[in-house]
Design an enzyme around this catalytic site. Structure first.
Site, PDB file in Angstrom:
ATOM      1  N   LYS A  74      -3.017   5.874  -4.124  1.00 15.44           N
ATOM      2  CA  LYS A  74      -4.110   6.795  -3.801  1.00 15.44           C
ATOM      3  C   LYS A  74      -3.993   8.107  -4.561  1.00 15.44           C
ATOM      4  CE  LYS A  74      -3.877   4.839   0.836  1.00 15.44           C
ATOM      5  NZ  LYS A  74      -2.467   4.363   0.763  1.00 15.44           N
ATOM      6  N   ASP A 129       0.847  -1.194   0.000  1.00 16.44           N
ATOM      7  CA  ASP A 129       0.000   0.000   0.000  1.00 16.44           C
ATOM      8  C   ASP A 129       0.880   1.240   0.000  1.00 16.44           C
ATOM      9  OD1 ASP A 129      -2.937   1.130   0.901  1.00 16.44           O
ATOM     10  OD2 ASP A 129      -1.322   2.280   1.817  1.00 16.44           O
ATOM     11  N   TYR A 151       2.661  10.135  -0.402  1.00 13.34           N
ATOM     12  CA  TYR A 151       3.792   9.649   0.393  1.00 13.34           C
ATOM     13  C   TYR A 151       5.133   9.967  -0.249  1.00 13.34           C
ATOM     14  CZ  TYR A 151       0.146   6.660   2.498  1.00 13.34           C
ATOM     15  OH  TYR A 151      -0.986   6.169   3.096  1.00 13.34           O
ATOM     16  N   HIS A 178      -7.803   9.586  -1.605  1.00  7.74           N
ATOM     17  CA  HIS A 178      -7.084   9.588  -0.334  1.00  7.74           C
ATOM     18  C   HIS A 178      -7.868  10.280   0.780  1.00  7.74           C
ATOM     19  CE1 HIS A 178      -2.672   9.394   1.271  1.00  7.74           C
ATOM     20  NE2 HIS A 178      -3.540   9.043   2.196  1.00  7.74           N
TER      21      HIS A 178
END
Length: 322
Positions: free
Chosen positions: A91, A61, A66, A122
């Protein structure tokens, strides 16, 4: 019997490799245990992903937000695991919600793949690119969802879902005409009408959200728990109830937290960049918590959230999910 009692427990399936999975409303099978990569530094996450996949994980994931998709992709490649044997989630970032197709293409390029198994919105907040303090005027998360539904027919996103959606926002989404049926290519070809396959939310004994989990299940939406270990320096690790259960089971507190989530019926995505911890977090087969042990963890009264909504220009958590 309450809604929260009726709908929170769901047994995982076991595939032909012996790994636990959950079947989504699309018919796809999501692995019950995955590696989370939020807060995983880019210079460490490649090694973490490679170690996880070599140890048997088949669910990774990540997210555009990120800033580590390239390293995640490199870790996948280095592992030697076939893409077809892997479940990959990423996401859609808040500033990209008006350009979902282009954003997905960018994520795919970073990850080094031509599709993701799951693409999540997200947060239910479309922010102005370059100014995360403002919402895009005249745009809502329902508009974002309509754009995401179009991605299913391209094959680039095999399943779509949401993240950080509480009951109030789910009700708004599900009430829209574009969201009436379980997700399928047939529904997408008919012009939309796709129910989210997954809602990824923060879940641990200090943020258990039983009403929200029950609501997800009642609508055919699978729940994935993030921050399922309570995140870095979590106060959970000094909680006497958790420590007592871990001692009784001769397991780590992290393993107990993951078993608790699995026995509640959701998939878990623990984050670590340490190979030994990654391995330990996957050692969940052949043992389980007793009903009394689950109840004791349910009885923890302390509450905290790792991820709040104060940083967003719109409130998304309303305290109605307990």
């Amino acid at each position: 019997m309450s809604l929260a009692t009726r709908h929170t427990r769901r047994q995982a399936d076991v595939d032909n490799t012996g790994r636990r999975t959950y079947t989504l409303n699309t018919g796809a099978k999501i692995p019950a245990v995955g590696l989370g990569t939020w807060q995983s530094p880019p210079d460490q996450v490649q090694t973490a992903v490679e170690a996880a996949l070599r140890h048997g994980y088949r669910h990774i994931d990540t997210a555009a937000a990120y800033k580590n998709e390239k390293q995640v992709g490199a870790g996948i490649k280095a592992s030697g695991v076939a893409r077809s044997d892997l479940w990959l989630t990423t996401k859609l970032d808040n500033p990209d919600q008006t350009r979902a197709a282009a954003a997905l293409d960018e994520s795919l390029a970073n990850l080094g793949t031509d599709y993701v198994d799951l693409y999540l919105m997200h947060w239910p907040a479309a922010t102005v690119p370059g100014d995360g303090t403002k919402l895009v005027p005249g745009w809502s998360f329902v508009d974002t969802w309509r754009e995401m539904q179009k991605l299913v027919t391209t094959g680039k996103a095999r399943n779509i879902g949401v993240s950080n959606f509480g009951i109030a926002n789910l009700e708004t989404l599900l009430a829209d005409e574009s969201c009436k049926n379980p997700m399928s290519l047939l529904a997408a070809d008919a012009g939309g009408q796709i129910v989210p396959a997954v809602n990824q939310i923060e879940l641990h004994p200090c943020n258990p959200s039983p009403k929200l989990v029950a609501y997800n299940t009642s609508k055919g939406i699978h729940t994935t728990g993030y921050s399922c270990l309570g995140s870095t320096n979590s106060p959970l690790y000094t909680n006497p109830t958790l420590l007592a259960v871990a001692q009784a089971k001769r397991r780590t507190p992290q393993q107990v937290l993951l078993a608790w989530g699995l026995q509640k019926g959701w998939s878990v995505i623990p984050k670590s960049v340490t190979p030994s911890r990654i391995e330990a977090n996957f050692a969940l087969d052949g043992w389980s918590l007793t009903d009394d042990e689950v109840k004791s963890l349910d009885g923890i009264q302390e509450r905290f959230k790792v991820c709040g909504d104060a940083w967003l220009p719109a409130k998304v958590f309303f305290g109605d999910d307990e």
